[in-house]
Motif scaffolding. Structure first.
Motif, mmCIF file in Angstrom:
data_model
loop_
_atom_site.group_PDB
_atom_site.id
_atom_site.type_symbol
_atom_site.label_atom_id
_atom_site.label_comp_id
_atom_site.label_asym_id
_atom_site.label_seq_id
_atom_site.Cartn_x
_atom_site.Cartn_y
_atom_site.Cartn_z
ATOM 1 N N SER A 117 0.820 -1.213 0.000
ATOM 2 C CA SER A 117 0.000 0.000 0.000
ATOM 3 C C SER A 117 0.854 1.263 0.000
ATOM 4 O O SER A 117 0.526 2.245 -0.660
ATOM 5 N N THR A 118 1.987 1.244 0.701
ATOM 6 C CA THR A 118 2.857 2.426 0.767
ATOM 7 C C THR A 118 3.453 2.755 -0.589
ATOM 8 O O THR A 118 3.390 3.900 -1.058
ATOM 9 N N ILE A 119 4.040 1.746 -1.233
ATOM 10 C CA ILE A 119 4.664 1.972 -2.546
ATOM 11 C C ILE A 119 3.596 2.359 -3.572
ATOM 12 O O ILE A 119 3.789 3.285 -4.370
ATOM 13 N N GLY A 120 2.469 1.654 -3.541
ATOM 14 C CA GLY A 120 1.393 1.957 -4.479
ATOM 15 C C GLY A 120 0.867 3.364 -4.303
ATOM 16 O O GLY A 120 0.658 4.097 -5.289
ATOM 17 N N TRP A 121 0.680 3.785 -3.045
ATOM 18 C CA TRP A 121 0.156 5.129 -2.799
ATOM 19 C C TRP A 121 1.151 6.191 -3.265
ATOM 20 O O TRP A 121 0.768 7.166 -3.922
ATOM 21 N N LEU A 330 12.760 13.221 -2.827
ATOM 22 C CA LEU A 330 12.719 11.946 -3.533
ATOM 23 C C LEU A 330 12.079 12.118 -4.917
ATOM 24 O O LEU A 330 12.617 11.643 -5.928
ATOM 25 N N LEU A 331 10.933 12.796 -4.961
ATOM 26 C CA LEU A 331 10.250 13.009 -6.242
ATOM 27 C C LEU A 331 11.052 13.945 -7.148
ATOM 28 O O LEU A 331 11.098 13.761 -8.368
ATOM 29 N N THR A 340 8.887 4.819 -10.555
ATOM 30 C CA THR A 340 8.506 3.621 -9.793
ATOM 31 C C THR A 340 9.743 2.877 -9.308
ATOM 32 O O THR A 340 9.820 2.437 -8.169
ATOM 33 N N TYR A 341 10.749 2.733 -10.211
ATOM 34 C CA TYR A 341 11.983 2.047 -9.838
ATOM 35 C C TYR A 341 12.727 2.826 -8.741
ATOM 36 O O TYR A 341 13.294 2.231 -7.825
ATOM 37 N N CYS A 342 12.733 4.148 -8.868
ATOM 38 C CA CYS A 342 13.434 4.990 -7.882
ATOM 39 C C CYS A 342 12.792 4.873 -6.499
ATOM 40 O O CYS A 342 13.473 4.734 -5.484
ATOM 41 N N ILE A 343 11.459 4.956 -6.467
ATOM 42 C CA ILE A 343 10.739 4.850 -5.204
ATOM 43 C C ILE A 343 10.945 3.465 -4.595
ATOM 44 O O ILE A 343 11.162 3.320 -3.387
#
Length: 410
Positions: A117-121, A330-331, A340-343
């Motif tokens: 949920s964290t990565i998806g959000w 981060l963004l 997505t890969y970076c996060i």
């Protein structure tokens, strides 16, 4: 004027904040006061969840990267994570010898759906908020959520001020937290998400894009952010032990600590946003890390609960900067086409740091004692500020050099 998704995101954040404040804020005192957890087990409250997240993050990212829409998957992950609150309420019915370990296992397992949920959000919300709106939106959102968290924590503290030793009070908190978790799921599903363009087969089969490590901005962000998080999280378990075992803080005082910190955060979010827009996220993180370095040193000067509330308030000023600026940086430093890969990479490495840092903190506590372990934490936090300063100088010099070269060409 807020967009529809911005409004729904704020509602989701509010109920999520209430759910977490009702439960996770009181994990350490529940473990110590009701379950009789040892110092080592208290340290594991901070360390085990990141360990689970460490092994879950990459599979979660692969799963999410294959999806054209992530909203439903994120919502279901939140649902399964919040169901774990009900299991926590039942821990006291287990044989006393195993209660603390059962509690730790459930808290750890909670992070399997929690990681998804964290990565998806993070991924889908970054795509919903325009870059020029990002700083203002997250500043306003964080401030509103902090107000909600402060009110929730204060109410809990007042209602439970004489219930520190009663297991039923904690069980009730966990059950109510689950109900607010259901509202989280509802508001997540209310977001309007545009389907991602269908990826090619080669892209779907790719689990990692290693070229992100050739991006200087992102690489420096990883170094600085992980150094800071290590020094920050190392003291988490020590703070919990100090507040409960040394200062003898009750649920009411734990709530007052939190409210004091959150009250300052409410007013400081706009300041950090303004300073970051005027200067830069990186430069402001130098000051954030420097300010955070004072908290461990100041905490162990006294066990007076009023004094500790004041320390929490000063710390809250810099915590708001940490919350806002790290995510924005981060963004900012993640190439859009590889975000997505970076996060994912950041979350994997952050999970590793979050696992080992509290364990090292507890080891230092056992070896050196409370005063020296907190002192070492302060020194390491200050050193992380110097790393942010190096990053700022490096990229500021590059920026100035680019301006000079452009002027020369003209």
């Amino acid at each position: 004027m807020r967009t529809y998704n911005e409004k729904v995101s704020i509602y989701h954040g509010m109920v999520s904040t209430i759910a977490l404040n009702l439960a996770s804020n009181f994990f350490p005192i529940f473990a110590i006061s009701i379950l009789g957890a040892t110092n080592y087990q208290v340290g594991l409250i901070s360390s085990l969840p990141p360990l689970i997240a460490l092994v879950t993050t990459i599979p979660a990212a692969i799963l999410l990267n294959r999806l054209e829409q992530q909203r439903k998957t994120v919502a279901m992950s939140v649902f399964w994570a919040r169901i774990m609150f009900l299991l926590l309420a039942g821990v006291v019915f287990i044989q006393t010898t195993y209660q603390a370990w059962a509690f730790l296992i459930i808290v750890a397992l909670m992070n399997i759906p929690g990681t998804i949920s964290t990565i998806g959000w993070q991924t889908f919300i970054s795509g919903m908020i325009n870059e020029e709106r990002r700083g203002a939106f997250f500043s306003d959102r964080n401030r509103l959520l902090t107000i909600v968290g402060m009110i929730t924590t204060l109410i809990i503290g007042i209602l439970m001020k004489k219930q520190t030793e009663h297991a039923a009070a904690y069980q009730l908190l966990f059950i109510i937290a689950f109900l607010f978790g259901l509202l989280e799921v509802y508001f997540l599903l209310k977001h309007k998400e545009e389907p991602k363009p269908k990826s090619s087969k080669a892209e779907k089969n790719s689990s990692m894009d290693w070229s992100i490590f050739r991006d200087q901005g992102y690489k420096w962000f990883l170094i600085t952010a992980l150094c800071f998080n290590f020094s920050w999280q190392m003291a988490w378990g020590i703070f919990n032990i100090y507040n409960v075992k040394y200062a003898h803080a009750t649920i009411l005082w734990i709530s007052i600590f939190s409210v004091g910190s959150q009250l300052v955060q409410i007013f400081s979010f706009p300041l950090w946003r303004k300073w970051a827009e005027d200067k830069s996220n990186t430069l402001m993180l130098v000051w954030v890390a420097t300010g955070m370095a004072t908290a461990p040193f100041l905490t162990v000067l006294s066990t007076n609960l009023v004094y500790l509330t004041f320390v929490q308030m000063t710390s809250g000023f810099f915590v708001s900067g940490t919350t806002l600026l790290l995510f924005n940086l981060l963004l900012e430093k993640s190439p859009k086409e590889k975000r997505t890969y970076c996060i994912t990479t950041y979350n994997v490495l952050l999970s590793f740091v979050a696992f080992i840092a509290p364990q090292i903190g507890i080891w230092l506590l056992e070896v050196t004692g409370i005063q020296k372990s907190m002192g070492i934490s302060s020194i390491l936090r200050f050193m992380s500020a110097l790393v942010f300063l190096l990053m700022y100088i490096k990229f500021n010099n590059k920026k100035n050099q680019g301006i000079w070269e452009n002027s020369f060409e003209k």
